[in-house]
Scaffold this motif. Structure first.
Motif, PDB file in Angstrom:
ATOM      1  N   GLN A 252       0.817  -1.097  -0.194  1.00 41.63           N
ATOM      2  CA  GLN A 252      -0.072  -0.147  -0.154  1.00 41.63           C
ATOM      3  C   GLN A 252       0.846   1.500   0.148  1.00 41.63           C
ATOM      4  OE1 GLN A 252      -3.960   2.024   2.032  1.00 41.63           O
ATOM      5  NE2 GLN A 252      -3.064   0.335   3.134  1.00 41.63           N
ATOM      6  N   LEU A 253       1.943   1.430   0.666  1.00 37.99           N
ATOM      7  CA  LEU A 253       2.628   2.302   0.605  1.00 37.99           C
ATOM      8  C   LEU A 253       3.317   2.657  -0.878  1.00 37.99           C
ATOM      9  CD1 LEU A 253       4.894   4.284   2.092  1.00 37.99           C
ATOM     10  CD2 LEU A 253       6.507   2.779   2.122  1.00 37.99           C
ATOM     11  N   ALA A 254       3.664   1.628  -1.620  1.00 37.19           N
ATOM     12  CA  ALA A 254       4.189   2.126  -3.050  1.00 37.19           C
ATOM     13  C   ALA A 254       3.040   2.250  -3.770  1.00 37.19           C
ATOM     14  CB  ALA A 254       4.778   0.431  -3.543  1.00 37.19           C
ATOM     15  N   ASP A 255       1.757   1.743  -3.686  1.00 37.57           N
ATOM     16  CA  ASP A 255       0.703   2.261  -4.205  1.00 37.57           C
ATOM     17  C   ASP A 255       0.225   3.620  -3.982  1.00 37.57           C
ATOM     18  OD1 ASP A 255      -1.807   1.623  -6.117  1.00 37.57           O
ATOM     19  OD2 ASP A 255      -2.935   2.125  -4.117  1.00 37.57           O
ATOM     20  N   TYR A 256       0.391   3.922  -2.675  1.00 35.65           N
ATOM     21  CA  TYR A 256       0.013   5.628  -2.329  1.00 35.65           C
ATOM     22  C   TYR A 256       1.043   6.444  -2.822  1.00 35.65           C
ATOM     23  CZ  TYR A 256      -1.197   9.172   0.902  1.00 35.65           C
ATOM     24  OH  TYR A 256      -1.455  10.460   1.489  1.00 35.65           O
ATOM     25  N   ALA A 257       2.129   6.054  -2.840  1.00 34.81           N
ATOM     26  CA  ALA A 257       3.235   7.090  -3.201  1.00 34.81           C
ATOM     27  C   ALA A 257       3.260   7.004  -5.036  1.00 34.81           C
ATOM     28  CB  ALA A 257       4.701   6.265  -3.135  1.00 34.81           C
ATOM     29  N   ARG A 258       2.649   5.935  -5.402  1.00 32.76           N
ATOM     30  CA  ARG A 258       2.210   6.318  -6.908  1.00 32.76           C
ATOM     31  C   ARG A 258       1.019   7.102  -7.143  1.00 32.76           C
ATOM     32  NH1 ARG A 258      -1.642   4.393  -9.950  1.00 32.76           N
ATOM     33  NH2 ARG A 258      -2.414   3.192  -8.097  1.00 32.76           N
ATOM     34  N   ARG A 259       0.196   6.959  -6.353  1.00 34.75           N
ATOM     35  CA  ARG A 259      -1.036   7.820  -6.420  1.00 34.75           C
ATOM     36  C   ARG A 259      -0.548   9.457  -6.082  1.00 34.75           C
ATOM     37  NH1 ARG A 259      -5.120   6.361  -2.911  1.00 34.75           N
ATOM     38  NH2 ARG A 259      -3.760   4.741  -1.887  1.00 34.75           N
ATOM     39  N   ARG A 260       0.270   9.621  -5.075  1.00 31.97           N
ATOM     40  CA  ARG A 260       0.452  10.676  -4.737  1.00 31.97           C
ATOM     41  C   ARG A 260       1.527  11.543  -5.650  1.00 31.97           C
ATOM     42  NH1 ARG A 260       0.830  13.514  -0.002  1.00 31.97           N
ATOM     43  NH2 ARG A 260       1.256  14.942  -1.581  1.00 31.97           N
ATOM     44  N   GLY A 261       2.066  10.524  -6.643  1.00 32.90           N
ATOM     45  CA  GLY A 261       3.015  11.288  -7.720  1.00 32.90           C
ATOM     46  C   GLY A 261       4.351  11.492  -6.987  1.00 32.90           C
ATOM     47  N   LEU A 262       4.878  10.881  -5.968  1.00 28.90           N
ATOM     48  CA  LEU A 262       5.900  11.442  -5.015  1.00 28.90           C
ATOM     49  C   LEU A 262       7.081   9.974  -4.816  1.00 28.90           C
ATOM     50  CD1 LEU A 262       4.353  13.485  -2.309  1.00 28.90           C
ATOM     51  CD2 LEU A 262       5.745  14.345  -4.028  1.00 28.90           C
ATOM     52  N   PRO A 263       8.276  10.298  -4.556  1.00 31.76           N
ATOM     53  CA  PRO A 263       9.011   9.215  -4.585  1.00 31.76           C
ATOM     54  C   PRO A 263       8.832   8.465  -3.296  1.00 31.76           C
ATOM     55  CG  PRO A 263      10.126  11.196  -4.841  1.00 31.76           C
ATOM     56  CD  PRO A 263       8.768  11.506  -4.683  1.00 31.76           C
ATOM     57  N   LEU A 264       9.112   7.036  -3.551  1.00 32.16           N
ATOM     58  CA  LEU A 264       8.583   5.957  -2.506  1.00 32.16           C
ATOM     59  C   LEU A 264       9.413   6.546  -1.119  1.00 32.16           C
ATOM     60  CD1 LEU A 264       7.182   3.409  -1.560  1.00 32.16           C
ATOM     61  CD2 LEU A 264       9.350   2.016  -2.255  1.00 32.16           C
ATOM     62  N   GLU A 265      10.580   6.715  -1.113  1.00 36.60           N
ATOM     63  CA  GLU A 265      11.257   6.918  -0.066  1.00 36.60           C
ATOM     64  C   GLU A 265      10.766   8.234   0.711  1.00 36.60           C
ATOM     65  OE1 GLU A 265      13.591   5.081   1.710  1.00 36.60           O
ATOM     66  OE2 GLU A 265      12.952   3.463   0.242  1.00 36.60           O
ATOM     67  N   LEU A 266      10.250   9.128  -0.016  1.00 41.91           N
ATOM     68  CA  LEU A 266       9.823  10.376   0.638  1.00 41.91           C
ATOM     69  C   LEU A 266       8.357  10.032   1.284  1.00 41.91           C
ATOM     70  CD1 LEU A 266       9.770  13.412   1.086  1.00 41.91           C
ATOM     71  CD2 LEU A 266       8.660  13.788  -0.917  1.00 41.91           C
ATOM     72  N   MET A 267       7.577   9.130   0.721  1.00 42.36           N
ATOM     73  CA  MET A 267       6.512   8.844   1.445  1.00 42.36           C
ATOM     74  C   MET A 267       6.754   7.899   2.532  1.00 42.36           C
ATOM     75  SD  MET A 267       4.121  10.216  -0.127  1.00 42.36           S
ATOM     76  CE  MET A 267       2.975  10.086   1.044  1.00 42.36           C
ATOM     77  N   ARG A 268       7.841   7.104   2.527  1.00 42.19           N
ATOM     78  CA  ARG A 268       8.178   6.420   3.771  1.00 42.19           C
ATOM     79  C   ARG A 268       8.490   7.346   4.738  1.00 42.19           C
ATOM     80  NH1 ARG A 268      10.382   1.106   3.999  1.00 42.19           N
ATOM     81  NH2 ARG A 268      10.770   1.286   1.685  1.00 42.19           N
ATOM     82  N   LYS A 269       9.185   8.335   4.598  1.00 42.97           N
ATOM     83  CA  LYS A 269       9.339   9.491   5.808  1.00 42.97           C
ATOM     84  C   LYS A 269       8.001   9.849   6.030  1.00 42.97           C
ATOM     85  CE  LYS A 269      11.677  13.876   6.134  1.00 42.97           C
ATOM     86  NZ  LYS A 269      12.545  14.693   5.453  1.00 42.97           N
ATOM     87  N   PHE A 270       7.177  10.419   5.086  1.00 39.69           N
ATOM     88  CA  PHE A 270       5.816  10.961   5.787  1.00 39.69           C
ATOM     89  C   PHE A 270       5.111  10.011   6.365  1.00 39.69           C
ATOM     90  CE2 PHE A 270       6.075  14.215   1.837  1.00 39.69           C
ATOM     91  CZ  PHE A 270       6.782  14.825   2.585  1.00 39.69           C
ATOM     92  N   LEU A 271       5.102   8.848   6.211  1.00 46.14           N
ATOM     93  CA  LEU A 271       4.219   7.889   6.803  1.00 46.14           C
ATOM     94  C   LEU A 271       4.776   6.877   7.809  1.00 46.14           C
ATOM     95  CD1 LEU A 271       1.978   6.865   3.809  1.00 46.14           C
ATOM     96  CD2 LEU A 271       1.328   8.277   6.118  1.00 46.14           C
ATOM     97  N   GLY A 272       5.933   7.099   8.321  1.00 46.99           N
ATOM     98  CA  GLY A 272       7.033   6.348   9.103  1.00 46.99           C
ATOM     99  C   GLY A 272       6.149   5.735  10.098  1.00 46.99           C
ATOM    100  N   GLY A 273       5.268   6.427  10.776  1.00 45.38           N
ATOM    101  CA  GLY A 273       4.485   5.919  12.142  1.00 45.38           C
ATOM    102  C   GLY A 273       3.459   5.043  11.555  1.00 45.38           C
ATOM    103  N   ASN A 274       3.097   4.787  10.478  1.00 48.63           N
ATOM    104  CA  ASN A 274       2.367   3.826   9.954  1.00 48.63           C
ATOM    105  C   ASN A 274       2.770   2.437   9.298  1.00 48.63           C
ATOM    106  OD1 ASN A 274       0.741   6.690   9.721  1.00 48.63           O
ATOM    107  ND2 ASN A 274      -0.859   4.956  10.104  1.00 48.63           N
ATOM    108  N   LEU A 275       4.110   2.432   9.307  1.00 48.09           N
ATOM    109  CA  LEU A 275       4.791   1.139   8.624  1.00 48.09           C
ATOM    110  C   LEU A 275       5.155   0.199   9.591  1.00 48.09           C
ATOM    111  CD1 LEU A 275       7.085   3.347   6.157  1.00 48.09           C
ATOM    112  CD2 LEU A 275       4.768   2.257   5.809  1.00 48.09           C
TER     113      LEU A 275
END
Length: 275
Positions: A252-275
């Motif tokens: 879901q992280l990868a899919d969400y990053a794709r839908r946001r149009g942002l790099p996966l590692e950046l989304m990992r930083k934004f959603l660290g508390g949910n991983l």
């Protein structure tokens, strides 16, 4: 729509439970809590007329597509477009697997019939956070009151939206206590809270609201300044309810990053508390 409120207009909507929690008053006696609230209320009266709170609200046609809420209409620059608000779905076993997009009509199921959605942001005069730097106690008191006033403004705004601006429950008659217990129809999920944990969604909402018109700027992560600010969505369906996204998987992280149009590692930083 931009609205301004005097402190006296919104202070009755303050939920003092959260004020005490933020103060760290779990070990305080009842008389000590009462004294603390009295001090806070004195300041609210003292600074009424000096500081104000502010709100921006817009109502859009919308439909859901997968886990996205698709907002139709003109953005803050008056350009007609579709704006996607990507959402996250509960993945943990035993959850209800909810997503906020579930509470918006799916275009494919309704014959192109859309829902409506409210988008909002509230804040306070920046001086409430900066005018008391010389007094640590006063600064802490005013910061906590600013936080509560931003939330109280969102509560007052939501009431006005339900009854007047959107008007889907024009005859609603709820006490403030009942509103704080969320006895109203619909929900008001805020960015950064359990059902919308990604604070960088503020960049998407900013495209719709133009937050700077009430003095809000966004940090690189999407956090709002003044800190005493609240942003989010308003959903009207009776079945809409709050939930916590909780932990999500890499898929879901990868899919969400794709839908946001942002790099996966950046989304990992934004959603660290949910991983």
């Amino acid at each position: 729509m931009t609205l301004d409120y005097d402190i006296g207009d919104v202070s009755p909507y303050i939920n003092w439970i959260y004020f005490f929690h933020a103060w760290g008053s779990s070990r305080m006696s009842l008389p000590e809590r009462e004294q603390l609230q009295a001090e806070a209320e004195q300041r609210l009266q003292r600074y009424a007329g000096r500081y104000r709170t502010h709100a921006v609200f817009r109502l859009f046609k919308a439909y859901s597509e997968g886990e996205d809420i698709v907002v139709e209409g003109q953005d803050a620059r008056n350009e007609k477009r579709e704006t996607r608000i990507p959402c996250l779905r509960q993945q943990q076993q035993g959850s209800d697997y909810l997503c906020l997009a579930d509470f918006i009509n799916r275009q494919s199921e309704t014959g192109n019939q859309t829902s409506e959605i409210g988008v909002f942001v509230t804040s306070v005069d920046q001086g409430m956070e900066t005018d008391f730097d010389g007094d640590p106690y006063e600064k802490m008191m005013m910061q906590l009151l600013a936080d509560r006033l931003a939330e109280a403004t969102a509560e007052r705004l939501h009431e006005e939206v339900r009854r007047r601006y959107w008007g889907y429950v024009p005859d609603e008659q709820l006490s403030i206590a009942e509103m704080q217990q969320e006895h109203f129809k619909g929900i008001r999920p805020a960015v950064g809270y359990p059902s919308l944990p990604d604070t960088s969604l503020n960049f998407v909402l900013d495209e719709l609201l133009d937050m700077k018109q009430i003095g809000i700027r966004l940090t690189e992560s999407g956090a709002m300044k003044p800190h005493a600010s609240v942003s989010g969505l308003m959903l009207s369906l009776p079945e809409a309810r709050h939930f916590s996204v909780g932990k999500i998987g890499y898929d879901q992280l990868a899919d969400y990053a794709r839908r946001r149009g942002l790099p996966l590692e950046l989304m990992r930083k934004f959603l660290g508390g949910n991983l």
